[in-house]
Scaffold this motif. Structure first.
Motif, mmCIF file in Angstrom:
data_model
loop_
_atom_site.group_PDB
_atom_site.id
_atom_site.type_symbol
_atom_site.label_atom_id
_atom_site.label_comp_id
_atom_site.label_asym_id
_atom_site.label_seq_id
_atom_site.Cartn_x
_atom_site.Cartn_y
_atom_site.Cartn_z
ATOM 1 N N GLN A 135 -1.436 17.256 2.442
ATOM 2 C CA GLN A 135 -2.177 16.346 3.311
ATOM 3 C C GLN A 135 -2.231 14.945 2.703
ATOM 4 O O GLN A 135 -2.097 13.942 3.411
ATOM 5 N N LYS A 136 -2.420 14.869 1.382
ATOM 6 C CA LYS A 136 -2.448 13.567 0.707
ATOM 7 C C LYS A 136 -1.100 12.873 0.838
ATOM 8 O O LYS A 136 -1.025 11.671 1.081
ATOM 9 N N GLU A 179 1.164 13.310 3.216
ATOM 10 C CA GLU A 179 1.341 12.872 4.603
ATOM 11 C C GLU A 179 0.545 11.599 4.895
ATOM 12 O O GLU A 179 1.021 10.690 5.564
ATOM 13 N N ARG A 180 -0.694 11.539 4.370
ATOM 14 C CA ARG A 180 -1.532 10.353 4.563
ATOM 15 C C ARG A 180 -0.889 9.144 3.877
ATOM 16 O O ARG A 180 -0.854 8.043 4.430
ATOM 17 N N ARG A 181 -0.335 9.361 2.685
ATOM 18 C CA ARG A 181 0.307 8.267 1.961
ATOM 19 C C ARG A 181 1.537 7.772 2.726
ATOM 20 O O ARG A 181 1.744 6.562 2.859
ATOM 21 N N LYS A 182 2.333 8.698 3.262
ATOM 22 C CA LYS A 182 3.513 8.306 4.052
ATOM 23 C C LYS A 182 3.097 7.489 5.273
ATOM 24 O O LYS A 182 3.715 6.482 5.605
ATOM 25 N N LYS A 183 2.043 7.933 5.940
ATOM 26 C CA LYS A 183 1.562 7.228 7.129
ATOM 27 C C LYS A 183 1.061 5.838 6.753
ATOM 28 O O LYS A 183 1.335 4.859 7.448
ATOM 29 N N ASN A 184 0.322 5.738 5.645
ATOM 30 C CA ASN A 184 -0.183 4.435 5.202
ATOM 31 C C ASN A 184 0.965 3.494 4.840
ATOM 32 O O ASN A 184 0.903 2.302 5.139
ATOM 33 N N VAL A 211 -7.529 0.594 2.830
ATOM 34 C CA VAL A 211 -6.968 1.664 2.012
ATOM 35 C C VAL A 211 -7.725 1.690 0.686
ATOM 36 O O VAL A 211 -7.988 0.635 0.103
ATOM 37 N N GLU A 250 -5.471 4.893 -3.719
ATOM 38 C CA GLU A 250 -4.291 5.057 -2.890
ATOM 39 C C GLU A 250 -3.417 3.806 -2.930
ATOM 40 O O GLU A 250 -2.196 3.896 -2.905
#
Length: 71
Positions: A25-26, A28-33, A57, A61
């Protein structure tokens, strides 16, 4: 005695599964950011710092994501 070993093994497997899900999940969130930051930088012609500020952000992160932009 055998049941105790099985119970401990099961608990460790579940814990590892949970940790893997959390890391996924982390990631995926990093990729999205990264995608959002890139879009803001390109669309609005703003700096990395301004983009992460606008997206709010977290500092932790930002440090991880900044590595991607420096590469």
């Amino acid at each position: 005695m055998c049941n105790l070993g099985e119970m401990i093994a099961r608990e460790n497997i579940e814990k590892g599964h949970s940790m893997g899900l959390e890391q996924g999940q982390k990631l995926e969130r990093r990729k999205k950011n990264i995608e959002l930051i890139t879009n803001l930088m390109n669309s609005l012609s703003i700096s990395f710092s301004k983009a992460v500020e606008l997206l709010k952000v977290s500092e932790d992160e930002v440090l991880e994501i900044k590595k991607y932009f420096e590469a």
